[in-house]
Design a protein around this motif. Structure first.
Motif, PDB file in Angstrom:
ATOM      1  N   ARG A 135      42.523  47.330  50.492  1.00 23.12           N
ATOM      2  CA  ARG A 135      43.889  47.783  50.290  1.00 23.12           C
ATOM      3  C   ARG A 135      43.889  49.236  49.820  1.00 23.12           C
ATOM      4  O   ARG A 135      42.991  49.672  49.101  1.00 23.12           O
ATOM      5  CB  ARG A 135      44.550  46.891  49.234  1.00 23.12           C
ATOM      6  CG  ARG A 135      46.055  46.993  49.198  1.00 23.12           C
ATOM      7  CD  ARG A 135      46.640  45.918  48.298  1.00 23.12           C
ATOM      8  NE  ARG A 135      48.059  46.137  48.094  1.00 23.12           N
ATOM      9  CZ  ARG A 135      49.011  45.715  48.920  1.00 23.12           C
ATOM     10  NH1 ARG A 135      48.685  45.048  49.992  1.00 23.12           N
ATOM     11  NH2 ARG A 135      50.288  45.959  48.673  1.00 23.12           N
ATOM     12  N   ARG A 148      42.632  43.190  43.384  1.00 23.05           N
ATOM     13  CA  ARG A 148      43.444  44.320  42.960  1.00 23.05           C
ATOM     14  C   ARG A 148      43.355  44.475  41.459  1.00 23.05           C
ATOM     15  O   ARG A 148      43.359  43.489  40.716  1.00 23.05           O
ATOM     16  CB  ARG A 148      44.891  44.073  43.374  1.00 23.05           C
ATOM     17  CG  ARG A 148      45.771  45.313  43.424  1.00 23.05           C
ATOM     18  CD  ARG A 148      45.298  46.306  44.440  1.00 23.05           C
ATOM     19  NE  ARG A 148      46.357  47.199  44.905  1.00 23.05           N
ATOM     20  CZ  ARG A 148      46.106  48.258  45.644  1.00 23.05           C
ATOM     21  NH1 ARG A 148      44.861  48.557  45.991  1.00 23.05           N
ATOM     22  NH2 ARG A 148      47.090  49.033  46.060  1.00 23.05           N
ATOM     23  N   VAL A 160      50.333  42.512  43.372  1.00 22.46           N
ATOM     24  CA  VAL A 160      50.043  41.723  44.568  1.00 22.46           C
ATOM     25  C   VAL A 160      49.729  40.302  44.136  1.00 22.46           C
ATOM     26  O   VAL A 160      49.343  40.060  43.004  1.00 22.46           O
ATOM     27  CB  VAL A 160      48.844  42.285  45.371  1.00 22.46           C
ATOM     28  CG1 VAL A 160      49.138  43.669  45.875  1.00 22.46           C
ATOM     29  CG2 VAL A 160      47.584  42.250  44.533  1.00 22.46           C
ATOM     30  N   GLY A 216      51.704  42.699  48.561  1.00 24.09           N
ATOM     31  CA  GLY A 216      52.572  43.224  47.521  1.00 24.09           C
ATOM     32  C   GLY A 216      53.804  42.347  47.351  1.00 24.09           C
ATOM     33  O   GLY A 216      54.430  41.939  48.318  1.00 24.09           O
ATOM     34  N   GLU A 247      54.012  48.311  45.585  1.00 24.43           N
ATOM     35  CA  GLU A 247      53.096  47.426  46.302  1.00 24.43           C
ATOM     36  C   GLU A 247      53.838  46.634  47.376  1.00 24.43           C
ATOM     37  O   GLU A 247      53.300  46.353  48.440  1.00 24.43           O
ATOM     38  CB  GLU A 247      52.425  46.441  45.327  1.00 24.43           C
ATOM     39  CG  GLU A 247      51.418  47.078  44.383  1.00 24.43           C
ATOM     40  CD  GLU A 247      50.018  47.138  44.958  1.00 24.43           C
ATOM     41  OE1 GLU A 247      49.858  47.308  46.177  1.00 24.43           O
ATOM     42  OE2 GLU A 247      49.063  47.026  44.150  1.00 24.43           O
ATOM     43  N   ASP A 263      53.870  47.850  51.389  1.00 26.09           N
ATOM     44  CA  ASP A 263      52.809  46.866  51.629  1.00 26.09           C
ATOM     45  C   ASP A 263      52.090  47.100  52.952  1.00 26.09           C
ATOM     46  O   ASP A 263      50.867  47.084  53.014  1.00 26.09           O
ATOM     47  CB  ASP A 263      53.392  45.450  51.587  1.00 26.09           C
ATOM     48  CG  ASP A 263      52.299  44.400  51.626  1.00 26.09           C
ATOM     49  OD1 ASP A 263      51.415  44.471  50.764  1.00 26.09           O
ATOM     50  OD2 ASP A 263      52.316  43.541  52.519  1.00 26.09           O
TER      51      ASP A 263
END
Lengths: 638, 387
Positions: free
Chosen positions: A63, A159, A174, A196, A201, A205
Motif C-alpha cells: 500500500r 499498516r 484500514v 481504507g 485512507e 484508497d
C-alpha cells in the motif's frame, strides 16, 4: 447330417457377419466420438484443462505511504511476521506446538484452535499459529527450527500509523474487507487484505492500493502447488503527501486535549491547504488494522464525546456571532448600510409580540459597523438584518462557503444549513417569520456550520478569494498523482473595500481595548491576528428564567446544556496567511475558551513558518504578553 | 465324409504338440503382446515414470497369463468341449459361495484367495458361460433352436449367474454376461423375433428394474444423462475424462506429460480411465492406433471362427471375441461419455490381474479353436459313443 450342418454353418456365417458389421458400426461410433472430442472440440477442452491446471494467484501490492507536507511518515507498512504450521511436514502436530509453546507463549486455546484448523484443511495447507511476532520471537523460533518441523515463518505487511491517535481523523484507518465491500475485484478477496475505511485512507484508497501482481502456478486436483509458471510483480500504491504539518497537528491535539470535545482547523488562506485538522477526543487507528476488539469498539461507539467522529468536518454547530461578518458584509454589499451608520442598542429589540435580547444587559448604546463586530452587539444585527432580509444574508453566506460542502477530501462531510425563505417553505411547509431573520443574524436558529466551513469563511474573508480546503499536496486520482496546477481560486465577487472594512472590524475584536477577543490577542509584532468569537446557545432561555434567576451561568448547567464556544481568526493581520477555526463543544464563552486556542495555533503556525525559513522566532517577546490582560470586557458576548 | 468315432489315442485328427505350436497364431500373440505393451507404458506413465506400483506387477501377470494362454491354446478343443459344463457348474457354485460368504459378513469381498492369485468367480463365469452355451448349442440343429422348450435351459444358464452377479452388485459384469450369452443365442440361429420380444420385454422392465438399482447406480445413470448437473460429484469423472481426451488434441501432450492425468484431475487413471490417459498423452493418433489394434484382434477372431469346421469352436471363437469387444466398447464409450459409468476395464491395458487372466485364458481358447479348426465334432460330442 452334414448338409444340415452346412445349413447351420451358413446361418452362423451370415449371423456372424451381421454381428461383425454391428460391431464395426459401434467402433466407428467410438472413432467418430474421439474425432469430435479431440479435433472438433479440442480448443475448448484445452482451455478447460488449463483452467484446471493453472491457478492464478494475486500478489497483493504494498500500500502507498502517506506523509505530512515535509515527508514525515504518517502511514507506513510494517513487516508483520506470522508463524504457520503445515500438517504433512510434521510427524506430530501437537508435539510441535507444545515445543513452540515453550519458546513463544501460545496458550492452550491457540494450540486447540490450530489443531482443529489443521484437520479441517488439506494436509499441505499452512495454518496460521500466531500473528504479529516480535523480532525477538522470530529469532528464537528460527534458532529452534530443527526441533520444530512443519513450522514456517512468513513475513507479511500490515499498516502502521506511527503517530497513533494524532492524525486518526484525517488519515483514517484500514481494516479487513467486509462482505458488503466485495465488488468482484479478486484482490479484495485475498485473505488478510485491508482497505481504507475512513479518512484519506478511504478517499484515496484506489490510488493507495496499487495494482496487484500475479503468479501463475500449476496445481493438482487437490490444489497443491506443483510449480510456479510465471510471475509478474505488482506496482505498489502511490505515495500521498498531505498538506498537514505534523508539528502543528501535534500541537493542535495537545491544545485540545484538556477539553471534553472540541475541534480545530488551520488552513492556508491562499491555496486552501489544511495544515492542521484536529478533533478531540481521538482514537488509535492502529487498533483497526489487525481487527479491533469488540470491547474497544464498543467503548469507542458508546463514548458520549464521539471519538470516532471527525467533528471538524461532520460536526455542525450554530455559528453564533462568528456569523455576524457575513450579515454585515451582506448589508454593505447590498448598499443597505454604510460603515458609519449607527444603530442604538438598549439591550433588546421588540418585534411584534417578541422581545429579542442583546447578550449585554442594558445595551451597548450607539453602534457603527466596526463597533458592532468589536463588541459583538446583537441589537445592531437585529436592526440591519430586518432591512437586508434572510435571502441576501444566505446568498452572502454561500459566497463565503457556508451551507454547502467545502469539498475537502474526507468522507462524510456535512454541509450544514443556511436557511432561506424557500428552504423553509419547501422543507417545513411554513412561511418565514420576520423574527427568524433576527435569530439567524446572530448565527442562531436554523443556521448550522461545520468548523471547517467557518475556517473556510475566515480564509475567504482574509484572501478575498473563493478558497476551498484540501488535504493533499498533489491531485490524487486512482490513475496516479499529478501536481496541482498552482490552484488559483476565483475572486469572491465582493468589493475589496467592504472586505477590508470587515477585516478591520475583526482586527478591532482582538487588537483594540474592550474588543471581545482582546484577551486572546497575539502580541508578537507582525504576527497579530484578527478574529471573531462566537458563543452559541444549545438551549432556549425562557422569559421566566430571565425574570427569576437571571440567565444561568454555564457552570451552573449540565455539560450538554452549556454553550458551544467558537472562535475564528486569521493572521498575520497585515499580510494574512493562515486562518483558524476552533469549536469547543459546550465549552462556554467563545472568546475565553476557544479564543486562546486559536491564538496559540495561529502563533504556532507562524513560528513554525519562521523557524523553517531560518528566521529565529526566539527573540520575539510574545509569551511575555500573552497573559497580561488589560482591563477589558470581562464578560463574553451572548 | 462320415462321422468319426475315435478314442484320443487313435484320433485321426491328432496333431503333435510341436506341430500345434507351429500352428499357433503368432500374429495374434504379437497383437496381444503389443496391446499389453501399450498397457505397461501407460502404467509406467500413470506412476509418474516408475515401474512401481503398477507396470511391473502387470508385466509379471502378463507373463503368467501368456504362458497359461499358450497351454490352453495347444490343448485339444475337444477337452474344452468336455469340460464346458463342468467349469460352468464350478463357476456357479463358487459364485454362490462368495454370495453366501458375503452375506455372512465378509463384506464386499467377491473373490477367493488362491495364494498367488485371487480368483473372482464372476470372471471365471464369463468364460465358462461361453463354453457351456457353445456346448449346448453345438448339440442343437437349426430346427432345434426354433423350439422354445429347448431354449429354456440356456436361458436359465445365463439368468442364474447374471442374477448372482447383479446382487454383488456388479452391473458391468452382469451386462457382459447377458450380452455375451445373447451373442451365442444369436449365432446359434435363434429367431430374430424372439430377440425382439426379449428386448421389448427388457425395455418394458426398465421402470421396474430402476427401483432395484442401488442409489449410486441410479446416480451414475442420471449423471450420464446430464454430467454437468453435478460437476464436482458423480459427474466429475466423466467431465474430467472428456477434458483430458479433448485437450489431448490430434497428437497429444506427449508421454508422461498429460496434465489431467498427472495432476490427478483424472480419477482411476490406471484402471478404468487408462484410455483417457492414452488419449491425453498421444492424442487422436494414439487413440486410433489402439483402436486399430483392437479391431485387428477382433477381426482375427472372426477369421478363426469362420475358418473353423466345428460349431462348438465357431461359437466359442465369436463368443470370446464378442466378450472382448464388449469390454473394449463399454470402456471406451464410457470414458468418452457415450454411456453411463460402469466399472469395465480396458482389456489388456488397464491395471488388474483378474481381467488380464480372463482375457488371456479366453484368447487361449480362441487359439485352441484356431489350431483345431479342422476337427469335426458331432453334435453329441465325439467320444460318448453315440452318433
Amino acid at each position: 447330417m452334414w448338409h444340415r450342418d452346412s445349413d447351420r454353418f451358413r446361418l452362423f456365417t451370415r449371423r456372424a457377419l451381421m454381428l461383425g458389421a454391428g460391431k464395426g458400426i459401434l467402433l466407428t461410433g467410438l472413432a467418430a466420438r474421439m474425432y469430435y472430442l479431440q479435433v472438433l472440440e479440442s480448443d475448448r477442452y484445452q482451455t478447460l484443462a488449463d483452467e484446471n491446471r493453472i491457478s492464478h494467484r494475486l500478489l497483493p501490492p504494498p500500500r502507498g505511504l502517506v506523509t505530512d507536507r515535509f515527508g514525515a511518515p504518517l502511514a507506513v507498512n510494517r513487516q508483520n511476521y506470522h508463524i504457520m504450521i503445515v500438517r504433512e511436514q510434521t510427524p506430530d502436530v501437537r508435539r510441535t506446538l507444545e515445543i513452540l509453546d515453550q519458546i513463544i507463549d501460545l496458550g492452550p486455546d491457540t494450540i486447540e484452535r490450530v489443531e482443529r484448523d489443521v484437520l479441517r484443511r488439506r494436509s499441505f495447507v499452512p495454518v496460521t499459529v500466531r500473528d504479529n511476532l516480535t523480532w525477538d520471537e522470530v529469532a528464537r523460533v528460527g534458532i529452534n527450527a530443527p526441533d520444530l518441523p512443519g513450522l514456517i515463518i512468513d513475513a507479511g505487511r500490515s499498516r502502521d500509523y506511527p503517530e497513533g491517535p494524532h492524525l486518526a481523523h484525517s488519515l483514517g484507518y484500514v481494516a479487513a474487507v467486509s462482505e458488503k465491500e466485495l465488488n468482484g475485484d479478486p484482490l479484495l478477496e485475498l485473505p488478510g487484505f485491508t482497505i481504507g475505511k475512513s479518512g484519506v485512507e478511504k478517499v484515496y484508497d484506489l490510488a493507495l492500493r496499487g495494482t496487484a501482481g500475479t503468479s501463475q502456478v500449476e496445481v493438482n486436483a487437490l490444489g497443491r502447488v506443483i510449480r510456479e509458471l510465471e510471475r509478474e510483480e505488482g506496482d505498489s500504491g502511490n505515495t500521498v503527501v498531505m498538506t498537514l504539518d505534523l508539528d502543528l497537528q501535534r500541537y493542535a491535539n495537545q491544545r485540545l486535549s484538556d477539553k471534553e470535545s472540541a475541534s480545530a482547523v488551520v488552513m492556508d488562506i491562499h491555496n486552501g491547504e489544511v495544515l492542521a485538522l484536529a478533533s478531540h477526543p481521538t482514537y488509535d487507528p492502529n487498533a483497526f488494522t489487525n481487527g479491533i476488539s469488540h470491547k474497544l469498539w464498543n467503548s469507542l461507539v458508546n463514548n458520549p464525546y464521539a471519538p470516532l467522529s471527525n467533528k471538524a468536518v461532520n460536526g455542525t454547530y450554530a455559528p453564533g456571532s462568528t456569523f455576524k461578518m457575513c450579515v454585515a458584509l451582506a448589508g454593505l454589499e447590498a448598499g443597505i448600510i454604510t460603515p458609519n451608520q449607527k444603530f442604538f442598542c438598549n439591550g433588546h429589540l421588540d418585534l411584534g409580540n417578541s422581545r429579542f435580547h442583546c447578550w449585554k444587559r442594558g445595551g451597548h448604546g450607539w453602534m457603527n459597523l466596526h463597533d458592532s463586530i468589536k463588541h459583538s452587539c446583537d441589537v445592531y444585527y437585529y436592526e440591519i438584518s430586518q432591512k437586508i432580509g434572510i435571502d441576501r444574508i444566505a446568498a452572502m453566506a454561500r459566497k463565503l462557503g457556508l451551507g454547502e460542502d467545502t469539498g475537502i477530501d474526507l468522507p462524510n462531510e456535512r454541509s450544514g444549513l443556511i436557511p432561506t425563505k424557500d428552504w423553509k417553505e419547501i422543507q417545513l411547509g411554513k412561511r418565514w417569520q420576520g423574527g427568524e431573520t433576527l435569530i439567524a443574524s446572530i448565527g442562531q436558529g436554523y443556521v448550522l456550520t461545520t468548523p471547517l466551513q467557518l475556517c473556510t469563511m475566515t480564509a475567504r474573508l482574509a484572501s478575498g478569494k473563493a478558497v476551498r480546503p484540501h488535504l493533499t499536496r498533489d491531485k490524487v486520482t486512482p490513475e496516479g498523482v499529478t501536481s496541482r496546477q498552482a490552484e488559483e481560486f476565483p475572486e469572491l465577487q465582493v468589493s475589496r473595500a467592504n472586505l477590508a472594512r470587515i477585516r478591520d472590524s475583526m482586527n478591532g475584536v482582538t487588537n483594540e481595548l474592550r474588543g471581545t477577543g482582546y484577551r486572546a490577542r497575539i502580541s508578537a509584532k507582525g504576527m497579530e491576528m484578527a478574529g471573531k468569537s462566537g458563543t452559541s446557545q444549545v438551549r432556549r432561555i425562557t422569559m421566566r428564567e430571565r425574570q427569576t434567576t437571571g440567565v444561568l451561568e454555564n457552570d451552573a448547567l449540565p455539560w450538554k446544556y452549556r454553550d458551544h464556544a467558537l472562535f475564528v481568526a486569521f493572521a498575520p493581520v497585515d499580510n494574512p496567511r493562515y486562518a483558524c477555526a476552533v469549536v469547543v463543544e459546550h465549552g462556554g464563552g467563545g472568546s475565553s475558551v476557544a479564543g486562546p486556542i486559536v491564538r496559540d495555533l495561529l502563533l504556532k503556525a507562524q513560528e513554525l513558518q519562521s523557524a523553517r525559513q531560518g528566521i529565529s522566532a526566539a527573540n520575539q517577546p510574545n509569551s511575555a504578553n500573552l497573559h497580561s490582560t488589560p482591563a477589558s470586557n470581562n464578560q463574553d458576548e451572548g | 465324409m462320415a462321422a468319426s468315432k475315435y478314442r484320443i489315442g487313435e484320433d485321426p485328427d491328432y496333431v503333435p504338440i510341436g506341430r500345434r505350436l507351429l500352428l499357433l497364431n503368432w500374429t495374434l500373440v504379437l497383437l496381444i503382446a503389443a496391446l499389453s505393451g501399450i498397457g505397461f507404458a501407460m502404467l509406467y506413465s500413470a506412476a509418474n515414470g516408475s515401474l512401481q506400483p503398477w507396470a511391473e506387477r502387470q508385466m509379471m501377470r502378463f507373463a503368467v497369463g501368456a504362458a497359461l494362454m499358450i497351454v490352453i491354446a495347444v490343448t485339444d478343443i475337444r477337452i474344452w468341449l468336455k469340460l464346458a459344463y463342468f467349469s460352468y457348474f464350478v463357476a456357479l457354485i463358487l459364485l454362490i459361495a462368495v454370495e453366501i460368504k458375503g452375506d455372512i459378513g465378509m463384506g464386499a469381498q467377491r473373490w477367493i484367495n488362491l495364494g498367488f492369485f485371487q480368483l473372482q468367480p464372476s470372471e471365471l463365469m464369463k468364460i465358462s458361460l461361453v463354453l457351456a452355451l457353445a456346448r449346448y448349442f453345438h448339440g442343437l440343429t437349426v430346427e432345434d433352436t426354433g423350439r422354445i422348450t429347448l431354449l429354456i435351459p440356456p436361458i436359465l444358464m445365463v439368468a442364474a449367474p447374471s442374477a448372482l452377479v447383479l446382487r454383488q452388485p456388479d452391473l458391468g459384469t452382469t451386462l457382459l454376461l447377458i450380452a455375451g450369452g445373447g451373442v451365442i443365442f444369436w449365432l446359434a440361429g435363434v429367431r430374430v423375433w424372439k430377440f425382439a420380444l426379449v428386448l421389448g420385454g427388457a425395455l418394458a422392465a426398465i421402470p421396474i428394474g430402476w427401483q432395484f438399482l442401488r442409489e449410486y447406480q441410479k446416480n451414475r445413470v442420471l449423471t450420464f444423462l446430464n454430467p454437468e448437473n453435478d460437476p464436482l460429484g458423480a459427474g466429475y469423472h466423466i467431465t474430467q475424462s472428456k477434458i483430458a481426451l479433448g485437450s489431448g488434441g490430434l497428437f497429444g501432450k506427449g508421454f508422461m506429460l498429460g496434465s489431467q492425468s498427472h495432476l490427478n484431475f483424472l480419477p482411476e487413471k490406471q484402471t478404468d480411465f487408462i484410455f483417457t490417459m492414452l488419449g491425453e498423452e498421444f492424442g487422436l493418433v494414439g487413440g486410433m492406433a489402439l483402436l486399430a489394434l483392437y479391431v485387428l484382434v477382433i477381426a482375427y477372431g472372426y477369421v478363426i471362427a469362420l475358418r473353423c469346421q466345428n460349431q462348438f469352436g465357431r461359437l466359442v471363437a465369436i463368443g470370446v471375441t464378442s466378450t472382448f469387444f464388449l469390454y473394449v466398447f463399454i470402456n471406451i464409450a464410457m470414458v468418452m461419455g457415450l454411456i453411463p459409468v460402469v466399472g469395465v476395464p480396458l482389456p489388456l491395458v488397464s491395471y488388474g490381474g483378474t481381467v488380464m487372466m480372463t482375457i488371456l485364458v479366453s484368447f487361449g481358447l480362441l487359439m485352441s479353436v484356431s489350431i483345431h479348426r479342422d476337427i469335426r465334432i458331432s453334435r453329441q460330442g465325439n467320444d460318448d459313443g453315440r452318433t
